[in-house]
Design a protein around this motif. Structure first.
Motif, PDB file in Angstrom:
ATOM      1  N   ARG A   1       0.897  -1.166   0.000  1.00 44.32           N
ATOM      2  CA  ARG A   1       0.000   0.000   0.000  1.00 44.32           C
ATOM      3  C   ARG A   1       0.924   1.202   0.000  1.00 44.32           C
ATOM      4  O   ARG A   1       1.512   1.530   1.034  1.00 44.32           O
ATOM      5  N   GLY A   2       1.079   1.792  -1.163  1.00 41.68           N
ATOM      6  CA  GLY A   2       2.031   2.897  -1.266  1.00 41.68           C
ATOM      7  C   GLY A   2       3.425   2.389  -0.994  1.00 41.68           C
ATOM      8  O   GLY A   2       3.876   1.408  -1.578  1.00 41.68           O
ATOM      9  N   GLU A   3       4.115   3.036  -0.065  1.00 39.32           N
ATOM     10  CA  GLU A   3       5.480   2.642   0.297  1.00 39.32           C
ATOM     11  C   GLU A   3       5.509   1.493   1.315  1.00 39.32           C
ATOM     12  O   GLU A   3       6.561   0.925   1.587  1.00 39.32           O
ATOM     13  N   ARG A   4       4.368   1.195   1.912  1.00 34.67           N
ATOM     14  CA  ARG A   4       4.303   0.170   2.959  1.00 34.67           C
ATOM     15  C   ARG A   4       4.126  -1.226   2.358  1.00 34.67           C
ATOM     16  O   ARG A   4       3.085  -1.534   1.785  1.00 34.67           O
ATOM     17  N   ARG A   5       5.169  -2.046   2.493  1.00 35.44           N
ATOM     18  CA  ARG A   5       5.111  -3.413   1.992  1.00 35.44           C
ATOM     19  C   ARG A   5       4.394  -4.285   3.011  1.00 35.44           C
ATOM     20  O   ARG A   5       4.770  -4.318   4.185  1.00 35.44           O
ATOM     21  N   ILE A   6       3.381  -4.996   2.565  1.00 31.71           N
ATOM     22  CA  ILE A   6       2.620  -5.868   3.456  1.00 31.71           C
ATOM     23  C   ILE A   6       3.055  -7.321   3.278  1.00 31.71           C
ATOM     24  O   ILE A   6       3.260  -8.031   4.256  1.00 31.71           O
ATOM     25  N   PHE A   7       3.221  -7.760   2.015  1.00 29.54           N
ATOM     26  CA  PHE A   7       3.719  -9.100   1.731  1.00 29.54           C
ATOM     27  C   PHE A   7       4.899  -8.998   0.772  1.00 29.54           C
ATOM     28  O   PHE A   7       4.858  -8.239  -0.185  1.00 29.54           O
ATOM     29  N   ALA A   8       5.897  -9.796   1.037  1.00 33.05           N
ATOM     30  CA  ALA A   8       7.044  -9.892   0.131  1.00 33.05           C
ATOM     31  C   ALA A   8       7.413 -11.365   0.023  1.00 33.05           C
ATOM     32  O   ALA A   8       8.231 -11.875   0.784  1.00 33.05           O
ATOM     33  N   GLY A   9       6.745 -12.076  -0.880  1.00 35.26           N
ATOM     34  CA  GLY A   9       7.042 -13.485  -1.080  1.00 35.26           C
ATOM     35  C   GLY A   9       6.279 -14.422  -0.168  1.00 35.26           C
ATOM     36  O   GLY A   9       6.740 -15.528   0.113  1.00 35.26           O
ATOM     37  N   LEU A  10       5.091 -14.027   0.289  1.00 34.81           N
ATOM     38  CA  LEU A  10       4.289 -14.861   1.194  1.00 34.81           C
ATOM     39  C   LEU A  10       3.851 -16.138   0.497  1.00 34.81           C
ATOM     40  O   LEU A  10       3.380 -16.114  -0.637  1.00 34.81           O
ATOM     41  N   GLY A  11       4.007 -17.229   1.199  1.00 34.21           N
ATOM     42  CA  GLY A  11       3.513 -18.517   0.731  1.00 34.21           C
ATOM     43  C   GLY A  11       2.851 -19.245   1.884  1.00 34.21           C
ATOM     44  O   GLY A  11       3.358 -19.232   3.007  1.00 34.21           O
ATOM     45  N   CYS A  12       1.704 -19.829   1.641  1.00 41.20           N
ATOM     46  CA  CYS A  12       1.017 -20.624   2.661  1.00 41.20           C
ATOM     47  C   CYS A  12      -0.051 -21.466   1.975  1.00 41.20           C
ATOM     48  O   CYS A  12      -0.418 -21.209   0.833  1.00 41.20           O
ATOM     49  N   ALA A  13      -0.530 -22.471   2.684  1.00 35.04           N
ATOM     50  CA  ALA A  13      -1.586 -23.324   2.142  1.00 35.04           C
ATOM     51  C   ALA A  13      -2.626 -23.580   3.208  1.00 35.04           C
ATOM     52  O   ALA A  13      -2.294 -23.761   4.386  1.00 35.04           O
ATOM     53  N   CYS A  14      -3.872 -23.581   2.791  1.00 38.04           N
ATOM     54  CA  CYS A  14      -5.008 -23.900   3.656  1.00 38.04           C
ATOM     55  C   CYS A  14      -5.648 -25.162   3.086  1.00 38.04           C
ATOM     56  O   CYS A  14      -6.308 -25.099   2.040  1.00 38.04           O
ATOM     57  N   PRO A  15      -5.436 -26.300   3.731  1.00 32.36           N
ATOM     58  CA  PRO A  15      -5.946 -27.562   3.192  1.00 32.36           C
ATOM     59  C   PRO A  15      -7.476 -27.646   3.237  1.00 32.36           C
ATOM     60  O   PRO A  15      -8.115 -27.086   4.129  1.00 32.36           O
ATOM     61  N   ARG A  16      -8.037 -28.354   2.308  1.00 28.81           N
ATOM     62  CA  ARG A  16      -9.479 -28.593   2.247  1.00 28.81           C
ATOM     63  C   ARG A  16      -9.926 -29.364   3.490  1.00 28.81           C
ATOM     64  O   ARG A  16      -9.248 -30.288   3.940  1.00 28.81           O
ATOM     65  N   GLY A  17     -11.056 -28.947   4.054  1.00 29.66           N
ATOM     66  CA  GLY A  17     -11.638 -29.656   5.181  1.00 29.66           C
ATOM     67  C   GLY A  17     -10.967 -29.406   6.521  1.00 29.66           C
ATOM     68  O   GLY A  17     -11.291 -30.064   7.500  1.00 29.66           O
ATOM     69  N   LYS A  18     -10.043 -28.491   6.580  1.00 30.71           N
ATOM     70  CA  LYS A  18      -9.322 -28.183   7.821  1.00 30.71           C
ATOM     71  C   LYS A  18      -9.556 -26.727   8.206  1.00 30.71           C
ATOM     72  O   LYS A  18      -9.860 -25.891   7.368  1.00 30.71           O
ATOM     73  N   ILE A  19      -9.376 -26.442   9.470  1.00 34.70           N
ATOM     74  CA  ILE A  19      -9.412 -25.065   9.950  1.00 34.70           C
ATOM     75  C   ILE A  19      -7.984 -24.544   9.927  1.00 34.70           C
ATOM     76  O   ILE A  19      -7.087 -25.157  10.505  1.00 34.70           O
ATOM     77  N   SER A  20      -7.783 -23.445   9.231  1.00 32.44           N
ATOM     78  CA  SER A  20      -6.467 -22.811   9.165  1.00 32.44           C
ATOM     79  C   SER A  20      -6.553 -21.457   9.835  1.00 32.44           C
ATOM     80  O   SER A  20      -7.543 -20.744   9.672  1.00 32.44           O
ATOM     81  N   VAL A  21      -5.519 -21.100  10.568  1.00 31.37           N
ATOM     82  CA  VAL A  21      -5.476 -19.834  11.286  1.00 31.37           C
ATOM     83  C   VAL A  21      -4.274 -19.041  10.802  1.00 31.37           C
ATOM     84  O   VAL A  21      -3.180 -19.587  10.670  1.00 31.37           O
ATOM     85  N   VAL A  22      -4.501 -17.759  10.551  1.00 34.45           N
ATOM     86  CA  VAL A  22      -3.411 -16.854  10.188  1.00 34.45           C
ATOM     87  C   VAL A  22      -3.171 -15.973  11.403  1.00 34.45           C
ATOM     88  O   VAL A  22      -4.064 -15.239  11.833  1.00 34.45           O
ATOM     89  N   ALA A  23      -1.983 -16.048  11.957  1.00 30.39           N
ATOM     90  CA  ALA A  23      -1.635 -15.252  13.132  1.00 30.39           C
ATOM     91  C   ALA A  23      -0.516 -14.289  12.765  1.00 30.39           C
ATOM     92  O   ALA A  23       0.470 -14.678  12.135  1.00 30.39           O
ATOM     93  N   ALA A  24      -0.712 -13.036  13.128  1.00 25.68           N
ATOM     94  CA  ALA A  24       0.301 -12.005  12.881  1.00 25.68           C
ATOM     95  C   ALA A  24      -0.017 -10.817  13.770  1.00 25.68           C
ATOM     96  O   ALA A  24      -1.125 -10.699  14.298  1.00 25.68           O
TER      97      ALA A  24
END
Length: 164
Positions: free
Chosen positions: A12-35
């Motif tokens: 967002r403008g000069e503010r980098r939020i993601f730089a090369g983010l990789g993750c997977a949320c498997p089918r049928g599972k609960i996935s949590v993103v913590a930050a």
């Protein structure tokens, strides 16, 4: 539905939020993103819901559907597979609670009002809301707003539920 982020970049403008983010949320599972606060959790969910697009990288659903390239009817079909519970409910303040939850069915289904009424009742029962159909969002407690938002997110029986 399985969703995988591959080498996501977003700023967002000069503010980098993601730089090369990789993750997977498997089918049928609960996935949590913590930050930490401001760490991009809501941004990622909005990308998975195709409300935002990354600057670079890909989001892949079911192993083959690149979400970053969806447009038109394909985008609309995908969005109907996803329910989104927004952080502050995102209810329309001029519609009753009943009409807020019924709205997606009225817009995206061929159900008649009797069938819609039954589905709204099912959703209200699932989240523990009763006797509040006529109330406006401003007349609800914070917890009731969250539960109403959840009822609306579940009303079309999505394959994927995103909770912010």
């Amino acid at each position: 539905m399985r969703v995988e982020a591959r080498d996501l970049h977003f700023a967002r403008g000069e503010r980098r939020i993601f730089a090369g983010l990789g993750c997977a949320c498997p089918r049928g599972k609960i996935s949590v993103v913590a930050a930490a606060s401001g760490g991009g959790k809501t941004t990622l969910l909005r990308m998975i819901a195709c409300l935002l697009r990354p600057d670079r990288g890909s989001l892949v659903a079911d192993g083959h559907l690149d979400l970053t390239t969806l447009r038109g009817d394909d985008l609309a079909r995908y969005r109907r597979r996803v329910g989104m519970l927004f952080q502050f409910g995102a209810l329309l303040d001029t519609l009753s609670l009943y009409d807020n939850v019924a709205l997606p069915l009225r817009e995206h289904s061929a159900l008649d009002e009797e069938a819609i009424r039954a589905e709204v009742r099912r959703a209200f029962d699932a989240v523990g809301l009763e006797g509040v159909d006529h109330l406006l969002p401003g007349e609800l407690s914070g917890g009731m707003v969250k539960r109403a938002g959840l009822a609306r997110a579940l009303i079309e029986r999505p394959e994927l539920l995103l909770c912010d």
